[in-house]
Design an enzyme around this catalytic site. Structure first.
Site, short mmCIF file in Angstrom:
data_model
loop_
_atom_site.label_atom_id
_atom_site.label_comp_id
_atom_site.label_asym_id
_atom_site.label_seq_id
_atom_site.Cartn_x
_atom_site.Cartn_y
_atom_site.Cartn_z
N CYS A 48 -0.83 0.98 -8.05
CA CYS A 48 -0.89 -0.19 -8.90
C CYS A 48 0.38 -0.23 -9.74
O CYS A 48 0.87 0.80 -10.20
CB CYS A 48 -2.07 -0.22 -9.86
N ARG A 55 3.90 -0.34 -5.03
CA ARG A 55 2.83 0.51 -5.57
C ARG A 55 1.44 0.02 -5.15
O ARG A 55 0.43 0.64 -5.49
CB ARG A 55 2.91 0.54 -7.09
N TRP A 72 -3.56 -1.72 -6.05
CA TRP A 72 -3.97 -0.95 -4.89
C TRP A 72 -5.42 -0.58 -5.17
O TRP A 72 -5.71 0.21 -6.07
CB TRP A 72 -3.10 0.30 -4.74
N ASN A 101 -3.52 0.99 -14.48
CA ASN A 101 -3.19 1.75 -13.28
C ASN A 101 -3.81 3.13 -13.45
O ASN A 101 -3.55 3.80 -14.45
CB ASN A 101 -1.66 1.86 -13.15
N GLY A 102 -4.67 3.53 -12.53
CA GLY A 102 -5.32 4.83 -12.64
C GLY A 102 -6.79 4.72 -12.29
O GLY A 102 -7.21 3.74 -11.66
N GLU A 106 6.77 14.33 11.06
CA GLU A 106 7.32 13.20 10.32
C GLU A 106 7.50 11.99 11.25
O GLU A 106 7.22 10.85 10.85
CB GLU A 106 8.65 13.62 9.67
N LYS A 133 5.65 8.43 10.63
CA LYS A 133 6.37 7.15 10.51
C LYS A 133 5.77 6.11 11.42
O LYS A 133 5.56 4.96 11.04
CB LYS A 133 7.86 7.30 10.87
N GLU A 139 2.20 5.05 10.21
CA GLU A 139 2.25 4.33 8.93
C GLU A 139 2.62 2.87 9.09
O GLU A 139 2.03 2.00 8.47
CB GLU A 139 3.35 4.94 8.03
N HIS A 164 -3.28 23.45 23.80
CA HIS A 164 -4.60 23.75 23.26
C HIS A 164 -5.34 22.49 22.83
O HIS A 164 -6.09 22.51 21.87
CB HIS A 164 -4.45 24.73 22.09
N LYS A 223 3.37 3.32 -2.15
CA LYS A 223 4.45 4.29 -2.18
C LYS A 223 4.17 5.42 -3.17
O LYS A 223 4.53 6.56 -2.95
CB LYS A 223 5.75 3.58 -2.56
#
Ligand code: G6P
Length: 615
Positions: A2, A27, A74, A100-101, A488, A492, A495, A511, A610
């Site tokens: 947020c 955010r 968010w 925010n929180g 990574e 990417k 996401e 495996h 983010k």
């Protein structure tokens, strides 16, 4: 997550707030809203979705006002819709609040307030705060600042809030605990409040970072006042000058921030080691942590904590530190570490790695380590962020603002700092020969040019992306420090293009994941020259035997893998330890192009944010 932004002064608040919200949209972008104070009344505009939806909705309305608050959400409590969007208002319409929180005890507070006749419109935890402040003001007959303070004393959880009220049109009240908040002091006796400095930088570089459990009162007549929530004591604000450049926040001709940030890597990596190494003179020095190097060398172990992409950087760091400096390193997910009752003490050094420096779990894990007596260090990108302020010492990555939600240049900068640290510790400890040390320094200095050469392969990479854009699954394989690169690469892809992807240590494929391989399955393999090269080549054969499609990242001139793979992407030769800095780049570009071809919102992928300031 947020983003919050607020303004009070002589300018029209709305344009400043909208612009600020766009900067903070990374955010969260589930909904957006503004409240503007005009002629003794608060006008409220809220819309589900992006800030642009709100703008469209609000354009024909009364947007006057010299004081206002804005929010980009968010969602945590309650789905993303118009009603749950912030700001939230008191029933009387006198108070509007953004948050925010997470208010963890919101349910009990809500029940109590309901029993006293308060009617809730939304499903959010935030609305509880507005009614609580209103209730306290009525019951205790105190002014709004005191009501905010008392309300926050009964709140468990994390918050950054700003309160706008008709009671004092010259004043905004803000407070924080665990979620960030910056106050900008304008040139025109005006004030800005925001989750980070990006909405403020255009107007002033004079800022005050609010500390945990503090209230900031910005008043057009009385200026800025900061009090502590617990003791109600006033403190002198510490005003800092920001060095952030406005251009760094723009797309600079690129179609997306992510693409710009991928292309910035030759510069960001160079900025990261600038002044910190000299290959000719043979030294490396990370000023921020220099005084703690002996402690690291003598430490029982170093624990690195992080989340997401930063956690992958830590895994690369682990390989580097163990191999070069022979120091025992453990890498932990911050969210797991903090709730596991970890065995940690004075002889441990805990390093948090975080782009934003605000990730709630990383912050809490650090605090836990500190309470157990460990030395705590930080590697952050955002200057002045919470992690950089609570740690004993640290190093900035100097990658510049990263706006794209999927991290790119921040990752390579984190790996660069960790490489410098590993080299410095190895040199001091004597676990690296002088020749090897100097060779590695020269190799590191050459990395920005080599990243440029990788970026020049963009068209080839785009052509490969076009072939695999419709895949539903993808596998990424690597060994040694290329295993985190595989992780990574997979992160990417999932996401930003929403293709299911998994990163695996190449040998572990046998495996489990091997069962998934068929002619439809693209397998991205980091198969550069080095210790495990032959082993990886065998793994490639295993995939080919099952008709999987191989896209290999290889060292320039490698003809062997070329003969086996469906496609190869060549990267320049470098020291094996530095391969992650090069091999990650084509994987970033691949994901980027695939996501664009699939019509995805590359900079703001669905459901992500983010800066994850909730646990
Ligand atoms: C979010 C971001 C990731 C980032 C992670 C950790 O999930 O979307 O890109 O890697 O948080 O963030 P940090 O700021 O601590 O590096």
């Amino acid at each position: 997550m947020c983003g919050i932004v607020a303004y009070i002064g002589k300018k029209e608040a709305y344009p400043i707030i909208i612009k600020g919200l766009k900067r903070l949209e990374y955010r969260g972008y589930d909904s957006a809203g503004v409240a503007l104070l005009n002629k003794g009344e608060i006008n409220l505009y809220k819309r589900q979705g992006k800030v642009s939806n709100l703008e469209e909705f609000a354009q024909s309305q009364d947007l006057d006002g010299f004081a206002g608050i804005g929010h980009t959400r968010w969602a945590t409590h309650g789905p993303p819709n118009d009603i749950n969007a912030h700001p939230h208002m008191s029933t009387s319409g006198h108070i509007a609040l953004i948050h925010n929180g997470i208010i963890e005890n919101y349910n009990s507070l809500r029940e109590e307030l309901k029993s006293r006749g308060y009617v809730f419109k939304s499903q959010t935890d935030t609305e509880v705060l507005v009614h609580l402040i209103d209730d306290i003001q009525k019951q205790e007959q105190v002014d709004l600042v005191e009501a905010v303070r008392l309300a926050l004393l009964s709140v468990i959880g994390a918050y950054a809030i700003v309160v706008l009220s008709t009671e004092n049109p010259n004043q905004l009240i803000a407070a924080r605990k665990s979620s960030p908040l910056v106050v900008g002091i304008g040139k025109d006796n005006d004030f800005f409040l925001a989750s980070d400095a990006t909405p403020i930088i255009e107007y002033t570089n004079q800022v005050v970072y609010l500390e945990d459990e503090e209230i900031a009162i910005v008043d057009l007549n009385e200026g800025l006042k900061i009090i502590n929530i617990g003791h109600n004591l006033e403190k002198t604000p510490y005003v800092q000058a920001l060095e952030l450049q406005l251009e760094a926040l723009e797309k600079g001709g690129y179609e997306h921030f992510m693409l710009k940030e991928i292309h910035e890597q030759p510069r960001s990596i160079r900025d990261c080691f600038r002044g910190r190494l000299n290959a000719t003179e043979g030294w490396v020095s990370l000023g921020g942590v220099k005084d703690y190097e002996q402690k690291m060398i003598q430490a029982q172990r170093i624990v690195m904590i992080a989340c997401g992409t930063s956690w992958h950087a830590c895994l690369v760091g682990e390989y580097l530190m163990e191999d070069l400096a022979r120091i025992n390193v453990e890498v932990e997910y911050a969210s797991e570490f903090r709730y596991r009752n970890p065995i940690i003490g004075e002889n441990d050094v805990v390093i948090a790695v975080s782009q934003s420096g605000e990730t709630a779990d990383t912050l809490a894990a650090l605090e836990l380590a500190k309470s157990k007596g460990a030395t705590i260090l930080g590697i952050c990108n955002v200057v002045g962020s919470s992690i950089s302020r609570i740690t004993d010492a640290g190093s900035y990555t100097h990658a510049g603002p990263e706006i794209g939600v999927a991290s790119t240049k921040a990752f390579t900068a984190q790996v660069t700092v960790l490489t410098l640290l590993a080299l410095s510790l190895a040199h001091k400890k004597g676990t690296i020969s002088e020749t090897k040390f100097r060779t590695m320094l020269s190799e590191l200095e050459a990395i920005p040019e080599k990243v440029k050469r990788v970026l020049e392969r963009n068209d080839d990479i785009e052509a490969i992306a076009a072939i695999y854009k419709d895949a539903t699954n993808a596998l990424y394989l690597g060994r040694g420090s290329s295993f985190p690169v595989a992780l990574e690469g997979a992160l990417k892809l999932k996401e930003i293009s929403y293709i299911h992807a998994e990163g695996y240590p190449a040998a572990e494929m046998k495996h489990g994941p091997i069962a998934l391989i068929d002619e439809e399955m693209p397998v991205f393999v980091i198969a550069t020259k080095g210790t495990s090269y032959e082993k990886v080549v065998s793994n490639i054969q295993e995939v080919k035997a099952r008709k999987g499609k191989i896209i290999a990242i290889v060292t320039e001139g490698d003809e062997d893998v070329k003969a086996m793979a469906d496609h190869v992407i060549e990267i320049p030769d470098t020291d094996e330890h530095l391969v992650p800095l090069l091999a990650t780049v084509p994987l970033q570009l691949l994901s980027y192009h695939i996501a664009v071809m699939r019509g995805c919102n590359v900079d703001q992928p669905r459901n992500l944010a983010k800066s994850v300031t909730v646990e």
